[in-house]
Scaffold this motif. Structure first.
Motif, short mmCIF file in Angstrom:
data_model
loop_
_atom_site.label_atom_id
_atom_site.label_comp_id
_atom_site.label_asym_id
_atom_site.label_seq_id
_atom_site.Cartn_x
_atom_site.Cartn_y
_atom_site.Cartn_z
N SER A 20 0.83 -1.19 0.00
CA SER A 20 0.00 0.00 0.00
C SER A 20 0.87 1.25 0.00
O SER A 20 1.95 1.27 0.61
CB SER A 20 -0.91 0.00 1.23
N ASP B 151 -2.35 -5.21 -0.39
CA ASP B 151 -3.13 -6.09 -1.26
C ASP B 151 -2.28 -7.29 -1.66
O ASP B 151 -1.12 -7.13 -2.06
CB ASP B 151 -3.57 -5.35 -2.53
N GLY C 30 -0.06 -2.67 -9.02
CA GLY C 30 -0.87 -3.74 -8.42
C GLY C 30 -1.30 -4.84 -9.36
O GLY C 30 -1.79 -5.87 -8.91
N TRP C 31 -1.11 -4.64 -10.66
CA TRP C 31 -1.54 -5.67 -11.62
C TRP C 31 -0.51 -6.79 -11.71
O TRP C 31 0.70 -6.56 -11.69
CB TRP C 31 -1.75 -5.07 -13.00
N ARG D 146 -6.07 -8.17 -10.44
CA ARG D 146 -5.84 -7.00 -9.56
C ARG D 146 -6.66 -7.16 -8.30
O ARG D 146 -7.89 -7.26 -8.33
CB ARG D 146 -6.26 -5.72 -10.29
N VAL E 153 -7.88 -5.33 -4.96
CA VAL E 153 -8.07 -3.91 -4.67
C VAL E 153 -8.82 -3.70 -3.35
O VAL E 153 -9.67 -4.48 -2.97
CB VAL E 153 -8.84 -3.17 -5.80
N GLN E 154 -8.46 -2.62 -2.70
CA GLN E 154 -9.27 -2.08 -1.61
C GLN E 154 -9.33 -0.58 -1.80
O GLN E 154 -8.36 0.13 -1.61
CB GLN E 154 -8.69 -2.42 -0.24
N TRP E 155 -10.51 -0.13 -2.21
CA TRP E 155 -10.69 1.29 -2.45
C TRP E 155 -10.89 2.05 -1.14
O TRP E 155 -11.30 1.48 -0.13
CB TRP E 155 -11.88 1.52 -3.37
N ARG F 189 -12.26 7.02 -4.81
CA ARG F 189 -12.69 5.76 -5.45
C ARG F 189 -12.88 5.95 -6.96
O ARG F 189 -12.54 5.08 -7.75
CB ARG F 189 -13.98 5.25 -4.80
N LEU G 299 -9.56 5.90 -8.66
CA LEU G 299 -9.01 4.54 -8.74
C LEU G 299 -9.72 3.72 -9.81
O LEU G 299 -9.10 2.93 -10.53
CB LEU G 299 -9.13 3.87 -7.36
N LEU H 152 -8.52 1.69 -13.89
CA LEU H 152 -8.71 0.27 -14.22
C LEU H 152 -9.36 0.05 -15.58
O LEU H 152 -9.39 -1.08 -16.07
CB LEU H 152 -9.60 -0.39 -13.15
N ILE I 107 -10.81 -8.30 -11.47
CA ILE I 107 -10.62 -7.34 -10.38
C ILE I 107 -11.46 -7.82 -9.22
O ILE I 107 -12.64 -8.16 -9.38
CB ILE I 107 -11.06 -5.93 -10.80
#
Length: 324
Positions: free
Chosen positions: A109, A116, A144-145, A160, A162-164, A172, A175, A179, A191
């Motif tokens: 992060s 993540d 992150g990918w 991916r 994710v945590q938005w 958000r 982000l 994507l 995702i």
């Protein structure tokens, strides 16, 4: 006992020598093909990475194998402190899942210690690339990918976890816009994670809309539209901020829960005075979406789920054979 690996082109010889049943080939290899074509995908927000504040340790992390089950691919968020002490917690989690054949990949992060992770079954999924924010030459929409070669898939699978942001719909939205390139017609992309946002309503079903006034005032504005965007003239009516998920919907990402018609909330019932909604999602690029098996979609609602986290595990199976 020695295990014997039998390949289809050897069966005519071995079938006679070993006097195998006449239906051995069709049944054994039909089952093998079915397993080879199926990919189980799970997303799990293990609250604070399994941290147990009462005992002062990550003892809930030990529930991970039972929570994960027979998954091939796990999109795991809230890896609290997984980067500390030589990534000790990350590798503890990997050891817990060793018997399941799952290897871990972590994206640190950039805003705290909730990282993540992706756990992938090896060698079924073979890592090709992993874009992390500490590497040179990584663009903002690549962070992150991961890409994998996957048995049964004719192109790379992009993944991916994710945590938005829970606190701001504008964050958000930003982000989500990073994507959209992975919805390109030739992309196989998944995702999954805690989007902290409800998906747009789809034909035939509506998402659960929380009663925001049932929450304490300090919790009402994180996931609702801000002043100036609210639907009433007085700007007092609180409704969910779905702008970020609307972006994903408009570029044709497919939500597995919507395809299944299952609107089960993914927050446990004691969270937010019972107003927790479906905010943990598994979404698939348009090219990959036909592989979704809608009837396999599950939101795990049981005592173990309640004990482990404030979020519920979400899973679905893909049949890669449907992609042609």
């Amino acid at each position: 006992m020695v295990a014997l690996s039998v390949y289809p082109d050897q069966l005519s010889f071995l079938g006679g020598a070993m006097n195998l049943p006449a239906d051995f080939t069709s049944h054994r290899f039909a089952a093998g093909r079915e397993r080879a074509n199926t990919l189980k995908v799970v997303t799990l927000n293990l609250e604070a990475g399994g941290w147990d504040g009462h005992h002062g340790q990550h003892q809930r992390l030990d529930l991970l194998p039972e929570l994960i089950g027979d998954a091939d691919l796990v999109l795991f968020v809230e890896g609290k402190e997984f980067s500390l002490h030589g990534q000790e917690l990350r590798f503890h989690a990997e050891r817990l899942l060793a018997d399941l054949g799952l290897r871990s990949f972590m994206t640190r992060s950039v805003i705290g210690e909730l990282h993540d992770l992706v756990f992938a079954r090896w060698p079924r999924l073979r890592l090709v690339r992993h874009y992390t924010p500490d590497l040179p030459g990584v663009f903002h929409d690549q962070i992150g990918w991961l890409s994998f070669e996957v048995t049964g898939l004719d192109r790379l699978l992009w993944v991916r976890s994710v945590q938005w942001a829970s606190w701001n719909g504008d964050v958000r939205l930003d982000l989500a816009q990073k994507l959209t390139r992975y919805a390109a017609p030739d992309k196989a992309a998944i995702i999954g994670g805690d989007l902290n946002a409800i998906w747009p309503d789809c034909p035939g079903h509506d998402e659960f809309e929380p009663d925001w006034l049932a929450m304490p005032p300090h919790k009402r504005t994180h996931k609702t539209l801000p002043p100036g965007l609210r639907p009433d003239k007085a700007q007092k009516v609180l409704v969910s901020d779905r702008r970020a998920t609307q972006i994903l919907h408009e570029v044709k990402f497919v939500n597995a829960g919507c395809l299944a018609g299952d609107m089960t909330p993914t927050l446990n019932h004691h969270i937010d005075n019972g107003q927790g909604a479906r905010i943990d999602h598994l979404v698939f690029s348009p090219w990959l979406a036909p592989a979704i098996i809608p009837e396999s979609y599950r939101v795990r609602c049981d005592e173990l789920s309640e004990q482990a986290s404030n979020h519920r595990r979400v899973s679905v199976r893909l049949d890669l054979g449907r992609l042609g």
